[in-house]
Design a protein around this motif. Structure first.
Motif, PDB file in Angstrom:
ATOM      1  N   MET A  73      59.427 -19.658  28.025  1.00 47.08           N
ATOM      2  CA  MET A  73      60.590 -19.437  28.847  1.00 47.08           C
ATOM      3  C   MET A  73      61.706 -20.659  28.777  1.00 47.08           C
ATOM      4  O   MET A  73      62.948 -20.386  28.741  1.00 47.08           O
ATOM      5  CB  MET A  73      60.100 -19.200  30.336  1.00 47.08           C
ATOM      6  CG  MET A  73      61.172 -18.838  31.235  1.00 47.08           C
ATOM      7  SD  MET A  73      61.853 -17.074  30.883  1.00 47.08           S
ATOM      8  CE  MET A  73      62.629 -16.762  32.317  1.00 47.08           C
ATOM      9  N   LYS A  74      61.302 -21.970  28.700  1.00 53.06           N
ATOM     10  CA  LYS A  74      61.922 -23.016  28.867  1.00 53.06           C
ATOM     11  C   LYS A  74      62.863 -22.858  27.444  1.00 53.06           C
ATOM     12  O   LYS A  74      63.988 -23.171  27.504  1.00 53.06           O
ATOM     13  CB  LYS A  74      61.396 -24.104  28.781  1.00 53.06           C
ATOM     14  CG  LYS A  74      62.302 -25.552  28.817  1.00 53.06           C
ATOM     15  CD  LYS A  74      61.388 -26.396  28.963  1.00 53.06           C
ATOM     16  CE  LYS A  74      62.364 -28.068  29.091  1.00 53.06           C
ATOM     17  NZ  LYS A  74      61.546 -29.129  29.267  1.00 53.06           N
ATOM     18  N   GLU A  84      68.124 -21.739  24.720  1.00 54.67           N
ATOM     19  CA  GLU A  84      68.822 -21.162  23.431  1.00 54.67           C
ATOM     20  C   GLU A  84      70.028 -20.275  24.207  1.00 54.67           C
ATOM     21  O   GLU A  84      71.197 -20.287  23.782  1.00 54.67           O
ATOM     22  CB  GLU A  84      68.011 -20.109  22.847  1.00 54.67           C
ATOM     23  CG  GLU A  84      67.098 -20.533  21.823  1.00 54.67           C
ATOM     24  CD  GLU A  84      66.224 -19.508  21.273  1.00 54.67           C
ATOM     25  OE1 GLU A  84      66.489 -18.402  21.508  1.00 54.67           O
ATOM     26  OE2 GLU A  84      65.130 -19.818  20.729  1.00 54.67           O
ATOM     27  N   PHE A  85      70.013 -19.707  25.647  1.00 56.95           N
ATOM     28  CA  PHE A  85      70.808 -19.248  26.444  1.00 56.95           C
ATOM     29  C   PHE A  85      72.028 -20.275  26.708  1.00 56.95           C
ATOM     30  O   PHE A  85      73.206 -19.908  26.526  1.00 56.95           O
ATOM     31  CB  PHE A  85      70.286 -18.381  27.557  1.00 56.95           C
ATOM     32  CG  PHE A  85      71.450 -17.973  28.191  1.00 56.95           C
ATOM     33  CD1 PHE A  85      72.024 -16.574  27.941  1.00 56.95           C
ATOM     34  CD2 PHE A  85      71.919 -18.458  29.499  1.00 56.95           C
ATOM     35  CE1 PHE A  85      73.067 -16.038  28.621  1.00 56.95           C
ATOM     36  CE2 PHE A  85      73.174 -17.904  30.209  1.00 56.95           C
ATOM     37  CZ  PHE A  85      73.257 -16.761  29.919  1.00 56.95           C
ATOM     38  N   LYS A  86      71.597 -21.426  27.009  1.00 60.64           N
ATOM     39  CA  LYS A  86      72.608 -22.307  27.456  1.00 60.64           C
ATOM     40  C   LYS A  86      73.414 -22.868  26.252  1.00 60.64           C
ATOM     41  O   LYS A  86      74.442 -22.707  26.291  1.00 60.64           O
ATOM     42  CB  LYS A  86      71.948 -23.583  28.074  1.00 60.64           C
ATOM     43  CG  LYS A  86      72.772 -24.518  28.390  1.00 60.64           C
ATOM     44  CD  LYS A  86      72.046 -25.745  28.965  1.00 60.64           C
ATOM     45  CE  LYS A  86      72.948 -26.888  29.381  1.00 60.64           C
ATOM     46  NZ  LYS A  86      72.332 -28.185  29.715  1.00 60.64           N
TER      47      LYS A  86
END
Length: 134
Positions: free
Chosen positions: A1-2, A7-9
């Motif tokens: 999840m981290k 990746e989203f950031k």
């Protein structure tokens, strides 16, 4: 999840995504301006030509036999709104293309060839002096 959040950031902080977000926000604000231009200025003027002073939206609303309304004025307002927005976007894209073409031309022009170095100048002088001797 981290890893997913990292990746989203990284995706959200890229330049293109931030530019797109700014464009959407400015576009939403500009949409309010064009809606006001159409509804508050152009529609009343066009409504005067349609026969009453209430505006284009109200003057071109026809009652249908089933009890509904045919809102031709609203449709014309939406078309005018679209045309104003499309014209402004066209002008912006044209200006941005002109700027990017200028930058490409400046970047594409090759730098002038470098002059001879100090060593080459010295060797040329030596060669010329040697040619002068018998």
């Amino acid at each position: 999840m981290k890893k997913f959040l990292e990746e989203f950031k990284a995706f959200a902080m890229r330049g293109n995504v931030m530019d797109l977000a700014v464009g959407v926000i400015v576009g939403g604000a500009f949409s309010g301006i064009t809606n006001s231009l159409i509804n508050d200025i152009l529609n009343p003027i066009l409504g005067m030509f349609a026969g009453d002073n209430v505006g284009l939206t109200e003057s071109l609303a026809f009652r249908l036999p089933g009890g509904g309304k045919l809102l031709l004025g609203s449709f014309i307002s939406a078309v005018l709104n679209f045309l104003v927005m499309a014209f402004v976007v066209f002008c912006l894209v044209k200006a941005l293309n002109r700027l990017s073409q200028k930058k490409e031309k400046e970047a594409a022009s090759p730098p002038p060839p470098p002059g001879p170095s100090a060593e080459e100048k010295l060797l040329t002088e030596i060669r010329d002096l040697l040619k002068e001797k018998p």
